[in-house]
Write a protein that holds these residues in place. Structure first.
Motif, PDB file in Angstrom:
ATOM      1  N   VAL B 183     -61.445   4.152 -10.782  1.00 38.60           N
ATOM      2  CA  VAL B 183     -60.546   5.307 -10.847  1.00 38.60           C
ATOM      3  C   VAL B 183     -61.140   6.371 -11.764  1.00 38.60           C
ATOM      4  O   VAL B 183     -61.690   6.063 -12.817  1.00 38.60           O
ATOM      5  N   ASN B 184     -61.022   7.613 -11.351  1.00 39.43           N
ATOM      6  CA  ASN B 184     -61.439   8.745 -12.183  1.00 39.43           C
ATOM      7  C   ASN B 184     -60.546   8.813 -13.432  1.00 39.43           C
ATOM      8  O   ASN B 184     -59.336   8.638 -13.328  1.00 39.43           O
ATOM      9  N   PRO B 185     -61.131   9.063 -14.608  1.00 39.86           N
ATOM     10  CA  PRO B 185     -60.345   9.033 -15.845  1.00 39.86           C
ATOM     11  C   PRO B 185     -59.196  10.050 -15.876  1.00 39.86           C
ATOM     12  O   PRO B 185     -58.159   9.775 -16.488  1.00 39.86           O
ATOM     13  N   VAL B 186     -59.372  11.186 -15.237  1.00 41.69           N
ATOM     14  CA  VAL B 186     -58.278  12.166 -15.236  1.00 41.69           C
ATOM     15  C   VAL B 186     -57.199  11.738 -14.243  1.00 41.69           C
ATOM     16  O   VAL B 186     -56.005  11.742 -14.562  1.00 41.69           O
ATOM     17  N   SER B 187     -57.611  11.326 -13.048  1.00 37.43           N
ATOM     18  CA  SER B 187     -56.628  10.861 -12.055  1.00 37.43           C
ATOM     19  C   SER B 187     -55.833   9.675 -12.591  1.00 37.43           C
ATOM     20  O   SER B 187     -54.648   9.530 -12.293  1.00 37.43           O
ATOM     21  N   TYR B 188     -56.505   8.840 -13.385  1.00 35.29           N
ATOM     22  CA  TYR B 188     -55.847   7.663 -13.945  1.00 35.29           C
ATOM     23  C   TYR B 188     -54.608   8.067 -14.740  1.00 35.29           C
ATOM     24  O   TYR B 188     -53.628   7.338 -14.807  1.00 35.29           O
ATOM     25  N   ARG B 189     -54.658   9.256 -15.365  1.00 38.11           N
ATOM     26  CA  ARG B 189     -53.505   9.737 -16.140  1.00 38.11           C
ATOM     27  C   ARG B 189     -52.587  10.589 -15.283  1.00 38.11           C
ATOM     28  O   ARG B 189     -51.387  10.435 -15.298  1.00 38.11           O
ATOM     29  N   ILE B 190     -53.205  11.561 -14.575  1.00 41.66           N
ATOM     30  CA  ILE B 190     -52.402  12.567 -13.885  1.00 41.66           C
ATOM     31  C   ILE B 190     -51.721  11.983 -12.653  1.00 41.66           C
ATOM     32  O   ILE B 190     -50.618  12.370 -12.306  1.00 41.66           O
ATOM     33  N   LYS B 191     -52.400  11.072 -11.960  1.00 42.83           N
ATOM     34  CA  LYS B 191     -51.831  10.541 -10.716  1.00 42.83           C
ATOM     35  C   LYS B 191     -51.378   9.103 -10.879  1.00 42.83           C
ATOM     36  O   LYS B 191     -51.425   8.321  -9.934  1.00 42.83           O
ATOM     37  N   ASN B 192     -50.939   8.745 -12.073  1.00 45.02           N
ATOM     38  CA  ASN B 192     -50.563   7.348 -12.287  1.00 45.02           C
ATOM     39  C   ASN B 192     -49.398   6.924 -11.404  1.00 45.02           C
ATOM     40  O   ASN B 192     -49.300   5.776 -11.015  1.00 45.02           O
ATOM     41  N   GLU B 193     -48.535   7.874 -11.029  1.00 46.46           N
ATOM     42  CA  GLU B 193     -47.397   7.496 -10.183  1.00 46.46           C
ATOM     43  C   GLU B 193     -47.852   7.019  -8.805  1.00 46.46           C
ATOM     44  O   GLU B 193     -47.210   6.177  -8.199  1.00 46.46           O
ATOM     45  N   GLN B 194     -48.939   7.595  -8.301  1.00 49.35           N
ATOM     46  CA  GLN B 194     -49.445   7.147  -7.006  1.00 49.35           C
ATOM     47  C   GLN B 194     -50.372   5.933  -7.170  1.00 49.35           C
ATOM     48  O   GLN B 194     -50.397   5.053  -6.331  1.00 49.35           O
ATOM     49  N   LEU B 195     -51.144   5.945  -8.269  1.00 49.94           N
ATOM     50  CA  LEU B 195     -52.160   4.906  -8.426  1.00 49.94           C
ATOM     51  C   LEU B 195     -51.592   3.567  -8.879  1.00 49.94           C
ATOM     52  O   LEU B 195     -52.005   2.522  -8.392  1.00 49.94           O
ATOM     53  N   ASP B 196     -50.650   3.610  -9.812  1.00 48.45           N
ATOM     54  CA  ASP B 196     -50.175   2.358 -10.386  1.00 48.45           C
ATOM     55  C   ASP B 196     -49.616   1.381  -9.342  1.00 48.45           C
ATOM     56  O   ASP B 196     -49.955   0.195  -9.382  1.00 48.45           O
ATOM     57  N   PRO B 197     -48.770   1.865  -8.399  1.00 50.02           N
ATOM     58  CA  PRO B 197     -48.271   0.912  -7.386  1.00 50.02           C
ATOM     59  C   PRO B 197     -49.396   0.319  -6.538  1.00 50.02           C
ATOM     60  O   PRO B 197     -49.355  -0.875  -6.199  1.00 50.02           O
ATOM     61  N   LEU B 198     -50.398   1.138  -6.222  1.00 47.82           N
ATOM     62  CA  LEU B 198     -51.511   0.644  -5.417  1.00 47.82           C
ATOM     63  C   LEU B 198     -52.293  -0.430  -6.180  1.00 47.82           C
ATOM     64  O   LEU B 198     -52.604  -1.499  -5.643  1.00 47.82           O
ATOM     65  N   ILE B 199     -52.571  -0.152  -7.444  1.00 44.93           N
ATOM     66  CA  ILE B 199     -53.322  -1.115  -8.265  1.00 44.93           C
ATOM     67  C   ILE B 199     -52.515  -2.403  -8.420  1.00 44.93           C
ATOM     68  O   ILE B 199     -53.029  -3.510  -8.276  1.00 44.93           O
ATOM     69  N   GLU B 200     -51.227  -2.209  -8.669  1.00 50.66           N
ATOM     70  CA  GLU B 200     -50.316  -3.349  -8.824  1.00 50.66           C
ATOM     71  C   GLU B 200     -50.346  -4.219  -7.562  1.00 50.66           C
ATOM     72  O   GLU B 200     -50.517  -5.434  -7.622  1.00 50.66           O
ATOM     73  N   ALA B 201     -50.213  -3.572  -6.392  1.00 52.66           N
ATOM     74  CA  ALA B 201     -50.171  -4.298  -5.126  1.00 52.66           C
ATOM     75  C   ALA B 201     -51.503  -5.014  -4.880  1.00 52.66           C
ATOM     76  O   ALA B 201     -51.532  -6.189  -4.513  1.00 52.66           O
ATOM     77  N   LEU B 202     -52.596  -4.290  -5.110  1.00 47.68           N
ATOM     78  CA  LEU B 202     -53.913  -4.902  -4.890  1.00 47.68           C
ATOM     79  C   LEU B 202     -54.124  -6.108  -5.790  1.00 47.68           C
ATOM     80  O   LEU B 202     -54.690  -7.117  -5.380  1.00 47.68           O
ATOM     81  N   SER B 203     -53.639  -5.997  -7.027  1.00 44.36           N
ATOM     82  CA  SER B 203     -53.929  -7.066  -7.981  1.00 44.36           C
ATOM     83  C   SER B 203     -53.253  -8.371  -7.558  1.00 44.36           C
ATOM     84  O   SER B 203     -53.652  -9.447  -7.987  1.00 44.36           O
ATOM     85  N   GLU B 204     -52.230  -8.271  -6.709  1.00 40.25           N
ATOM     86  CA  GLU B 204     -51.595  -9.507  -6.254  1.00 40.25           C
ATOM     87  C   GLU B 204     -52.421 -10.227  -5.203  1.00 40.25           C
ATOM     88  O   GLU B 204     -52.208 -11.392  -4.934  1.00 40.25           O
ATOM     89  N   TYR B 205     -53.347  -9.519  -4.593  1.00 40.45           N
ATOM     90  CA  TYR B 205     -54.147 -10.135  -3.530  1.00 40.45           C
ATOM     91  C   TYR B 205     -55.539 -10.545  -3.981  1.00 40.45           C
ATOM     92  O   TYR B 205     -56.303 -11.082  -3.198  1.00 40.45           O
ATOM     93  N   VAL B 206     -55.885 -10.213  -5.216  1.00 41.41           N
ATOM     94  CA  VAL B 206     -57.265 -10.524  -5.613  1.00 41.41           C
ATOM     95  C   VAL B 206     -57.306 -11.573  -6.721  1.00 41.41           C
ATOM     96  O   VAL B 206     -56.296 -11.916  -7.281  1.00 41.41           O
TER      97      VAL B 206
END
Lengths: 390, 206
Positions: B183-206
């Motif tokens: 993840v890009n360091p700026v997107s990690y902060r600015i787009k956390n609302e979109q990114l966090d659910p995706l990361i959360e969901a992915l982490s359940e499958y890996v």
């Protein structure tokens, strides 16, 4: 060596053409005016400093420094930041002045050239240093001012993320005790933004389940003020609790300043391995792939210049600020007054009157005028057959 | 487009596995493989896919041209870029290894290594106390020791078949490689609302 083509510049060096210059100046003025209105005093320091003093004291790694030799063979650096030169000044020429000092700067800094694009070797920073007050009020003032300067520059969307190095170090110490190397290893994973490496290393160390859970939780301690409560709950040591207490106080002060909507917390934010000693922060804007501004409390820098003062401050990258701002193309342009030799006096009079009214006016001999891409607010043609065009 | 996510995806072999994983968390990108388009928009997910060469994914993410992406750990090790390495997706597994002709010791004078990973190779040998010289190559690295250009190669090994068929043996393993979600360091902060659910969901499958 291959001959240089006439348009080439050294790697990483950029020209600032009139349009961009104007944009930059506007942004800088807005920011500096705001900084001055909070009572900070601007100063400037030399472009070149000794490697042994400012070069070594600065937060910038040695491989990133631009080095040169003076005639006596001393190694000099082009200043990589303005914080360390200002620390030098604060600890020497200004040490008789009463603390705290509120200083600010606006000027170019240099970083060693990089082959890759988008990483200029020279860029401008505007920033402040608040020296000689180790209190949460000083941290809050600097963060609030940081936000106010960005607003003053016309930036609508941006975000500041605040962390506290004392919390991370406190937690690492609580979990790993005296194993300093292990603490450093985990700190480095956070600094390098390598959460995968952090989790893998965690699987390999011998720790109680509770400690592992806490370490994992550290990775998700980010968000609004409620994370501060969680952060406090999962730790029992004084350093962590001091950090969370400071952050809570900071949150309250920022609410008083009316800027808390721009701030979120991230307790694993590590901007630098060793430079910051307390609260630290980074600022981001959408569409800008890299940091817009950053800052924090640094208590180890002034001791390099034999002073014990604690300090905090921020720095904004002017080029990135302009990039982040909505580009209001200032297409108005100056007024163009065209004359021919026998109407020069008349043209000069018109031009001087308009200039006195504050207009930008070009007085131009029509015989030498070529059509270009310039735009004018108004054209006053004082030549034969010419008519004034609005 | 402000609240869309731009994801840089590796083209080719890794894409399939990555798309399969993303399908599990509700993003169906499986039918885009045959397309030659480089930018694909999915308004239903508010996602824009950028199809990039695997080596380039990290670059797009570091500069913020993409908010996040899927990149091999080999590239992350080699390029050392400023991005968040958030998740090990545990796909496209292989490893980086040192290989060469059997029973051939490293030259005592100036050991040479052919590789696509000059930085990883130099670092590795330095840690072993060896100073080596790098011959950078872009593909078919196995040729180098066969024709006597270098003593060893440093390359990705998946099944070991290429090495075997060319009569090379593996000397040391350098690191396990899998694909990572970055993840890009700026997107990690600015787009956390979109990114966090995706990361959360992915982490359940890996």
């Amino acid at each position: 060596m291959a001959n240089r083509l006439m348009f080439e510049k050294p790697l990483g060096m950029r020209d600032t053409l009139p349009f961009f210059y104007q944009q930059k100046r506007k942004a800088r003025e807005a920011v500096s005016n705001k900084i001055e209105s909070w009572g900070y005093q601007f100063l400037d320091t030399p472009m070149m400093e000794y490697l042994e003093t400012v070069g070594e004291a600065s937060a910038i790694e040695e491989t990133q420094l631009f080095k040169l030799l003076d005639q006596q063979g001393h190694t000099l650096v082009l200043r990589p930041d303005l914080t360390s030169p200002i620390a030098r000044v604060a600890a020497s020429q200004l040490k008789e002045q009463g603390y705290p000092l509120r200083l600010s700067y606006d000027g170019p800094v240099f970083r060693a050239q990089q082959i890759e694009g988008g990483k200029p070797a020279q860029f401008e920073q505007v920033g402040v240093e608040y020296i000689g007050e180790n209190s949460i009020y000083a941290d809050a003032e600097v963060i609030a001012l940081q936000i106010e300067t960005l607003k003053a520059a016309g930036l609508n969307e941006f975000q500041l993320t605040v962390g506290h190095i004392g919390y991370v170090k406190g937690l690492l110490k609580e979990v790993f005790g005296d194993e300093e190397e292990t603490q450093e290893e985990f700190l480095r994973y956070l600094y390098r933004k390598n959460y995968v490496g952090f989790r893998k290393a965690l699987e390999q160390v011998e720790l109680s389940g509770e400690n592992k859970a806490r370490m994992k939780q550290l990775l998700s301690l980010r968000g609004q003020k409620d994370v501060l409560a969680t952060a406090e709950e999962i730790t029992t040591n004084g350093a962590c609790h001091r950090a969370t207490r400071e952050l809570k106080q900071l949150q309250n002060l920022l609410e008083s300043y009316g800027v808390s909507e721009y701030v979120s917390f991230d307790l694993n934010l590590i901007s630098h391995m060793s430079y910051y000693t307390g609260i630290l922060f980074e600022g981001y804007a959408p569409h800008l792939g890299s940091l817009l501004c950053n800052g924090g409390r640094y208590d180890q820098l002034l001791p390099s210049f034999q002073s014990t003062a604690s300090a905090t401050g921020f720095a904004i990258r002017v080029d990135r600020l302009v990039e982040a701002m909505e580009q209001h193309a200032d297409q108005v342009g100056p007024v163009l007054v065209m004359y021919e030799p026998h109407t020069f006096d008349q043209g000069l009079q018109v031009a001087q009157e308009l200039r006195a009214e504050g207009e930008q006016v070009i007085l131009q001999n029509k015989a030498y005028y070529e059509e270009g891409q310039n735009s004018y607010k108004q054209v006053i043609d004082l030549t034969e057959g010419g008519a004034s065009v609005e | 487009m402000n609240n869309w996510l731009t994801i840089a995806m590796p083209k080719g072999r890794i894409f399939e596995e990555a798309a399969e994983l993303l399908q599990k968390v509700g993003y169906d990108f499986t039918d885009v493989e045959d397309s030659r388009k480089l930018i694909l928009d999915f308004p239903e997910y508010k996602v824009r896919l950028m199809m990039a060469k695997p080596m380039d994914v990290v670059t797009y993410v570091e500069y913020g041209a993409a908010d996040c992406g899927i990149a091999g750990k080999d590239v992350l090790l080699e390029q050392d870029r400023d991005v968040y390495e958030v998740l090990d997706l545990k796909i496209s597994g292989c490893y980086l290894a040192v290989a060469g002709l059997p029973d051939k010791p490293l030259s005592k004078i100036a050991p040479k290594i052919a590789t696509k990973y000059p930085r990883v190779a130099s670092e590795y040998f330095r840690e072993q106390g060896e100073q080596i010289e790098i011959i950078p190559l872009n593909g078919s690295i196995e040729l180098a020791p066969l024709i006597g250009l270098t003593d060893r190669i440093v390359d990705i090994v998946s099944s070991g078949q290429t090495l075997r068929e060319n009569g090379l043996v593996e000397y040391e393993k350098i690191a396990d490689i899998t694909s990572r979600f970055i993840v890009n360091p700026v997107s990690y902060r600015i787009k956390n609302e979109q990114l966090d659910p995706l990361i959360e969901a992915l982490s359940e499958y890996v």
